[in-house]
Design an enzyme around this catalytic site. Structure first.
Site, mmCIF file in Angstrom:
data_model
loop_
_atom_site.group_PDB
_atom_site.id
_atom_site.type_symbol
_atom_site.label_atom_id
_atom_site.label_comp_id
_atom_site.label_asym_id
_atom_site.label_seq_id
_atom_site.Cartn_x
_atom_site.Cartn_y
_atom_site.Cartn_z
ATOM 1 N N GLN A 229 0.828 -1.201 0.000
ATOM 2 C CA GLN A 229 0.000 0.000 0.000
ATOM 3 C C GLN A 229 0.860 1.247 0.000
ATOM 4 O O GLN A 229 0.633 2.191 -0.774
ATOM 5 C CB GLN A 229 -0.920 0.011 1.224
ATOM 6 C CG GLN A 229 -1.699 1.303 1.419
ATOM 7 C CD GLN A 229 -2.680 1.576 0.308
ATOM 8 O OE1 GLN A 229 -3.538 0.762 0.031
ATOM 9 N NE2 GLN A 229 -2.569 2.733 -0.354
ATOM 10 N N ARG B 203 -2.025 0.872 -6.765
ATOM 11 C CA ARG B 203 -1.757 -0.429 -6.162
ATOM 12 C C ARG B 203 -1.383 -1.445 -7.240
ATOM 13 O O ARG B 203 -0.438 -2.229 -7.091
ATOM 14 C CB ARG B 203 -2.987 -0.930 -5.387
ATOM 15 C CG ARG B 203 -3.352 -0.133 -4.147
ATOM 16 C CD ARG B 203 -2.271 -0.228 -3.076
ATOM 17 N NE ARG B 203 -1.931 -1.597 -2.761
ATOM 18 C CZ ARG B 203 -2.633 -2.392 -1.937
ATOM 19 N NH1 ARG B 203 -3.725 -1.929 -1.350
ATOM 20 N NH2 ARG B 203 -2.230 -3.621 -1.680
#
Length: 308
Positions: free
Chosen positions: A134, A293
């Site tokens: 992340q 991501r």
């Protein structure tokens, strides 16, 4: 460009990477995102998720598919580990079938044990202690917004959780000022804080604060996350009075400049840690962050697996 610069390694913590390796990953991710680099690899990724997931599961799947590889989604409840098979046996067997394994789990020690016995790369797809994938996507987003990391300050508001740990380490590594502001009772792990300070070596500031308005002064990035992580939902209501001053709302943002952006790793509880107006407003980079991501994980998989 050498694609396989992390070939065969694990990513369990952001502290597993050097600053120059993070910058290489970001460069590769940008080039993949723009179509300048296209890699095809006939590899197999295993997803072993002990916790629910939307973005991490789908973005890893999409990333591996874009590389030309395949994904095996492993349900832990349907493996023999659920009936007591030793983790060491599972790790060694999965290594015979897969090329890389991404694990979402509770304890960091669970990941470390898998990595100890597996002879394929093991990726931390979230543990209670860190969420490195992340935060690599967050760095890519910040780089896209500001061009570089120099003279930037990121302020994290909320619970001293896995995201705060990874942000502390990441910002220290790339040379960005970082402030984590939490209630006294919910501050981050102090060992991680000290590690981040050691990495920064005084070149940039690493601060733990408890006053949100003080923490956001002159910050270019304000970052927040849910006040109760997975597994802590029962304590959510009890936390609300303590965390209310840390809500990212228009009133708080009136204290920062117009260039300041807002980030959130999602999922969000609108009306708690962030308001509807802010997450849907002009400062929000939440959807760009979510898209990234996939791009950073594509670069990560390519670099761990090599360019063969």
């Amino acid at each position: 460009m050498e694609i396989g610069f992390l070939k065969g390694r694990d990513l369990l913590s952001l502290s597993d990477l050097k600053a120059e390796e993070i910058l290489q990953l970001l460069d590769l991710a940008r080039k993949m995102k723009s179509g300048q680099v296209n890699i095809q690899s006939n590899k197999l990724l295993g997803l072993l998720f002990y916790k629910p997931s939307t973005r991490t599961r789908v973005s890893f799947w999409a990333a591996m598919s874009r590389l030309g590889g395949k994904v095996l989604d492993l349900n832990p409840a349907l493996t023999q580990e659920s009936r007591g098979e030793p983790l060491s046996d599972m790790a060694r067997v999965l290594s015979k079938y897969l090329d890389v394994l991404a694990i979402r789990t509770f304890g960091q020690e669970h990941l470390e044990e898998y990595a100890r016995y597996a002879n394929i790369p093991v990726i931390n797809a979230l543990s209670d202690f860190e969420h490195p994938c992340q935060v690599l996507a967050d760095l890519l987003t910040i780089q896209e917004c500001f061009g570089s990391f120099s003279d930037l300050t990121l302020t994290y508001l909320g619970d001293g959780n896995n995201i705060s740990h990874s942000l502390l380490l990441a910002c220290a590594l790339v040379g960005m000022n970082v402030r984590v502001a939490t209630p006294q009772e919910y501050q981050p792990n102090l060992t991680v804080l000290e590690k981040a300070k050691a990495i920064a070596q005084g070149r940039t500031e690493v601060q733990l604060l408890h006053d949100p308005k003080l923490a956001i002064q002159d910050a270019q990035i304000i970052y927040t996350d849910m006040w109760a992580s997975m597994g802590q939902d029962d304590s959510g209501d009890m936390r609300l009075p303590l965390f209310e001053p840390y809500q990212v709302n228009d009133e708080l943002l009136s204290n920062v400049g117009s260039e300041t952006i807002v980030m959130h790793c999602l999922p969000a509880r609108r009306g708690e840690e962030i308001t509807e107006e802010v997450i849907e407003g002009s400062r929000s980079r939440v959807w760009q962050e979510a898209e990234n991501r996939m791009h950073i994980q594509q670069a990560l998989l390519a670099s761990l697996l090599g360019d063969d």
